[in-house]
Design a protein around this motif. Sequence first.
Motif, PDB file in Angstrom:
ATOM      1  N   PHE A 116      11.798  19.622  19.912  1.00 53.09           N
ATOM      2  CA  PHE A 116      13.215  19.975  19.784  1.00 53.09           C
ATOM      3  C   PHE A 116      14.058  18.831  19.232  1.00 53.09           C
ATOM      4  N   GLU A 117      13.661  17.599  19.499  1.00 51.63           N
ATOM      5  CA  GLU A 117      14.458  16.452  19.047  1.00 51.63           C
ATOM      6  C   GLU A 117      14.591  16.371  17.530  1.00 51.63           C
ATOM      7  N   TYR A 118      13.726  17.075  16.815  1.00 47.78           N
ATOM      8  CA  TYR A 118      13.872  17.109  15.359  1.00 47.78           C
ATOM      9  C   TYR A 118      15.212  17.735  14.972  1.00 47.78           C
ATOM     10  N   TRP A 119      15.714  18.652  15.798  1.00 50.84           N
ATOM     11  CA  TRP A 119      17.032  19.250  15.576  1.00 50.84           C
ATOM     12  C   TRP A 119      18.112  18.168  15.563  1.00 50.84           C
ATOM     13  N   TYR A 120      17.997  17.190  16.440  1.00 54.21           N
ATOM     14  CA  TYR A 120      18.956  16.090  16.473  1.00 54.21           C
ATOM     15  C   TYR A 120      18.885  15.260  15.188  1.00 54.21           C
ATOM     16  N   ILE A 121      17.685  15.010  14.707  1.00 53.40           N
ATOM     17  CA  ILE A 121      17.503  14.208  13.491  1.00 53.40           C
ATOM     18  C   ILE A 121      18.203  14.856  12.300  1.00 53.40           C
ATOM     19  N   LEU A 122      18.173  16.192  12.244  1.00 53.26           N
ATOM     20  CA  LEU A 122      18.785  16.908  11.124  1.00 53.26           C
ATOM     21  C   LEU A 122      20.303  16.731  11.063  1.00 53.26           C
ATOM     22  N   THR A 127      15.366  15.645   6.281  1.00 47.87           N
ATOM     23  CA  THR A 127      14.075  15.014   6.068  1.00 47.87           C
ATOM     24  C   THR A 127      12.918  15.981   6.288  1.00 47.87           C
ATOM     25  N   THR A 128      11.934  15.907   5.419  1.00 50.22           N
ATOM     26  CA  THR A 128      10.692  16.677   5.586  1.00 50.22           C
ATOM     27  C   THR A 128       9.536  15.741   5.911  1.00 50.22           C
ATOM     28  N   LYS A 129       9.887  14.558   6.397  1.00 51.76           N
ATOM     29  CA  LYS A 129       8.886  13.582   6.826  1.00 51.76           C
ATOM     30  C   LYS A 129       7.998  14.189   7.894  1.00 51.76           C
ATOM     31  N   LYS A 130       6.693  14.209   7.675  1.00 50.28           N
ATOM     32  CA  LYS A 130       5.768  14.797   8.651  1.00 50.28           C
ATOM     33  C   LYS A 130       5.602  13.864   9.841  1.00 50.28           C
ATOM     34  N   PHE A 131       5.533  14.462  11.018  1.00 48.10           N
ATOM     35  CA  PHE A 131       5.354  13.704  12.241  1.00 48.10           C
ATOM     36  C   PHE A 131       3.996  14.038  12.853  1.00 48.10           C
ATOM     37  N   THR A 132       3.367  13.061  13.429  1.00 48.75           N
ATOM     38  CA  THR A 132       2.047  13.271  14.023  1.00 48.75           C
ATOM     39  C   THR A 132       2.100  13.615  15.501  1.00 48.75           C
ATOM     40  N   SER A 133       3.269  13.439  16.112  1.00 47.34           N
ATOM     41  CA  SER A 133       3.394  13.718  17.550  1.00 47.34           C
ATOM     42  C   SER A 133       4.859  13.841  17.934  1.00 47.34           C
ATOM     43  N   VAL A 137       8.576  11.621  16.855  1.00 49.28           N
ATOM     44  CA  VAL A 137       9.902  12.188  16.569  1.00 49.28           C
ATOM     45  C   VAL A 137      10.961  11.440  17.374  1.00 49.28           C
ATOM     46  N   LYS A 138      10.703  11.238  18.641  1.00 51.39           N
ATOM     47  CA  LYS A 138      11.668  10.575  19.515  1.00 51.39           C
ATOM     48  C   LYS A 138      11.877   9.119  19.113  1.00 51.39           C
ATOM     49  N   SER A 139      10.812   8.471  18.665  1.00 54.89           N
ATOM     50  CA  SER A 139      10.935   7.081  18.196  1.00 54.89           C
ATOM     51  C   SER A 139      11.789   7.025  16.933  1.00 54.89           C
ATOM     52  N   TYR A 140      11.601   8.004  16.054  1.00 55.85           N
ATOM     53  CA  TYR A 140      12.382   8.047  14.815  1.00 55.85           C
ATOM     54  C   TYR A 140      13.847   8.339  15.112  1.00 55.85           C
ATOM     55  N   LEU A 141      14.100   9.178  16.109  1.00 58.44           N
ATOM     56  CA  LEU A 141      15.477   9.491  16.496  1.00 58.44           C
ATOM     57  C   LEU A 141      16.203   8.239  16.968  1.00 58.44           C
ATOM     58  N   LYS A 142      15.474   7.319  17.574  1.00 60.62           N
ATOM     59  CA  LYS A 142      16.089   6.089  18.071  1.00 60.62           C
ATOM     60  C   LYS A 142      16.567   5.185  16.938  1.00 60.62           C
ATOM     61  N   THR A 143      16.107   5.436  15.714  1.00 56.82           N
ATOM     62  CA  THR A 143      16.640   4.676  14.578  1.00 56.82           C
ATOM     63  C   THR A 143      18.025   5.197  14.204  1.00 56.82           C
ATOM     64  N   HIS A 191       9.986  21.186  11.436  1.00 57.61           N
ATOM     65  CA  HIS A 191      10.949  22.293  11.332  1.00 57.61           C
ATOM     66  C   HIS A 191      11.503  22.609  12.717  1.00 57.61           C
ATOM     67  N   THR A 192      12.639  23.287  12.731  1.00 59.95           N
ATOM     68  CA  THR A 192      13.174  23.826  13.979  1.00 59.95           C
ATOM     69  C   THR A 192      14.038  25.043  13.682  1.00 59.95           C
ATOM     70  N   SER A 193      13.943  26.031  14.532  1.00 58.88           N
ATOM     71  CA  SER A 193      14.796  27.226  14.425  1.00 58.88           C
ATOM     72  C   SER A 193      15.931  27.186  15.438  1.00 58.88           C
ATOM     73  N   ALA A 194      16.128  26.042  16.076  1.00 59.17           N
ATOM     74  CA  ALA A 194      17.177  25.913  17.104  1.00 59.17           C
ATOM     75  C   ALA A 194      18.555  26.223  16.548  1.00 59.17           C
ATOM     76  N   TYR A 195      18.725  26.042  15.253  1.00 56.68           N
ATOM     77  CA  TYR A 195      20.031  26.299  14.635  1.00 56.68           C
ATOM     78  C   TYR A 195      20.482  27.745  14.817  1.00 56.68           C
ATOM     79  N   LYS A 196      19.524  28.661  14.984  1.00 57.86           N
ATOM     80  CA  LYS A 196      19.872  30.076  15.137  1.00 57.86           C
ATOM     81  C   LYS A 196      20.664  30.314  16.426  1.00 57.86           C
ATOM     82  N   ILE A 197      20.321  29.610  17.480  1.00 52.87           N
ATOM     83  CA  ILE A 197      21.069  29.742  18.741  1.00 52.87           C
ATOM     84  C   ILE A 197      22.468  29.161  18.565  1.00 52.87           C
ATOM     85  N   VAL A 198      22.552  28.008  17.920  1.00 54.70           N
ATOM     86  CA  VAL A 198      23.829  27.350  17.719  1.00 54.70           C
ATOM     87  C   VAL A 198      24.753  28.233  16.874  1.00 54.70           C
TER      88      VAL A 198
END
Length: 204
Positions: A116-122, A127-133, A137-143, A191-198
């Motif tokens: 879900f944290e990928y939603w925050y990154i957007l 970014t379409t940067k692939k994540f391995t875990s 994602v959470k480490s990248y969000l901290k940047t 990817h995330t579909s969380a935007y649909k709820i928002v």
Amino acid sequence: MGRLEPRKRNRVTKSRKPVIAIGCEGKNKTETTYFKNFSSREYMIRFSTGRHTDPIGMANDLADFIKTEDIKKEYDDKIYLLLDTDINENKQKQIDKAKKICKKNGIELITSTPTFEYWYILHFENTTKKFTSSKQVKSYLKTKIHNYSESMNIYPLIKEKTNEAIKNAENIEKYYTNNGQEIDSEGANPHTSAYKIVEQLNNM
């Protein structure tokens, strides 16, 4: 003597505000903390009381919850199940089974890959940067948000960027769809579909 008006039948009388019912992992407070920020006089946000963390158990918990709470389409209620794929083949098989439970019970499945944290990154970049875990994602969000933790209420920090995040999520979803990639799968990374709820909450 005046004529009596015929009695109106089959008229649905709404006795309460619409409900947005959301099911998410019982041990994970990230989603509940975020969506509680959307509380409004126009609708009620309710979270499934289940404690399962596997996709099938979560789908069944939410299905039981909406029956117990009398959540129905007649009241313009919306029901969502949020799942992270975690880029895990075994979990993906469970998600495929959870889809059937959702379809049977009028639940819209919302997936995020890896998490879900990928939603925050957007909110900060498209970014379409692939994540391995999920951890990556959470480490990248901290940047983007240096003091980020799963328990913090991030909404006040990203609220003004919500429309941009929705646009980014929609564009990425179109990218996968145009390339024949199934959205609710680990292959659509990220990817995330969380935007649909928002979007639904904003429209209400």
